[in-house]
Design an enzyme around this catalytic site. Structure first.
Site, PDB file in Angstrom:
ATOM      1  CB  ILE A   1      -0.938  -0.511   1.412  1.00 24.51           C
ATOM      2  CG1 ILE A   1      -1.766  -1.453   1.445  1.00 24.51           C
ATOM      3  CG2 ILE A   1      -1.954   1.081   1.343  1.00 24.51           C
ATOM      4  CD1 ILE A   1      -2.747  -0.831   2.812  1.00 24.51           C
ATOM      5  CB  CYS A   2       2.184   3.990  -1.834  1.00 25.09           C
ATOM      6  SG  CYS A   2       1.881   3.675  -3.634  1.00 25.09           S
ATOM      7  NE  ARG A   3      -0.517  12.055  -2.603  1.00 27.91           N
ATOM      8  CZ  ARG A   3      -0.586  12.352  -3.445  1.00 27.91           C
ATOM      9  NH1 ARG A   3      -0.475  11.224  -4.716  1.00 27.91           N
ATOM     10  NH2 ARG A   3      -1.326  13.569  -3.949  1.00 27.91           N
TER      11      ARG A   3
ATOM     12  N   GLY B   1      -0.442   3.888  -5.193  1.00 25.46           N
ATOM     13  CA  GLY B   1      -0.785   2.096  -5.856  1.00 25.46           C
ATOM     14  C   GLY B   1       0.090   2.382  -6.762  1.00 25.46           C
TER      15      GLY B   1
ATOM     16  CG  MET C   1      -2.624   5.146   2.033  1.00 25.05           C
ATOM     17  SD  MET C   1      -3.629   4.421   3.231  1.00 25.05           S
ATOM     18  CE  MET C   1      -4.597   5.124   4.294  1.00 25.05           C
TER      19      MET C   1
END
Length: 120
Positions: free
Chosen positions: A68-70, A72, A97
Site C-alpha cells: 500500500i502507498c499513497r 498505487g 490511500m
C-alpha cells in the site's frame, strides 16, 4: 474488481476491505513515516519502500503480501521488486490511500523493525 498490471495482481479498495481481516495476508504500508503518521489503515504496519531490500530475505515466501502507498505507484514498484526476489504472491493496492474510504488512524502505530512484525 481484480486486475493485473505487469504481472502483478491489482486489488481495489473494495477487495482490500474484504480481505483486511484475513490473517493469511500480510498488508504492508510502504510510504514514508510522515505520510503514514498523517493517516493509515489501522493495524497495517509501516515498512518504507527504501527498507524493503534489507527485509526481503526474511519475508515469508508462502504468504500473500499486499503493498500500500499513497496512489498505487510506489506499491506497484515494491510488488514487482519482491516478486522478482521470489515473493510470488505480491499484490498491489491499486489507487492506494487516495482511494481508501474506510477508517484511518493517525500517528505512529506499527513500524516494522524486524520482519516478524509483519506477521503479528
Amino acid at each position: 474488481m481484480r486486475s493485473e498490471k505487469d504481472g502483478i495482481p491489482q486489488w481495489d479498495r473494495e477487495e482490500i476491505e474484504k480481505k483486511l481481516e484475513d490473517e493469511s495476508i500480510a498488508f504492508v504500508d510502504v510510504r514514508e513515516p510522515d505520510e503514514y503518521e498523517e493517516g493509515h489503515i489501522p493495524g497495517v504496519p509501516l515498512l518504507p519502500m527504501g527498507e524493503i531490500p534489507e527485509h526481503i530475505e526474511q519475508m515469508d515466501k508462502d504468504k500473500t503480501h499486499v503493498f500500500i502507498c499513497r496512489s498505487g505507484g510506489r506499491s506497484q514498484k515494491v510488488a514487482r521488486y519482491v516478486n522478482e526476489q521470489g515473493l510470488e504472491r505480491a499484490i498491489n493496492f491499486e489507487g492506494g490511500m487516495l482511494s481508501w474510504e474506510g477508517e484511518t488512524k493517525s500517528g505512529k502505530e506499527k513500524r516494522v523493525n524486524d520482519t516478524s512484525d509483519l506477521y503479528k
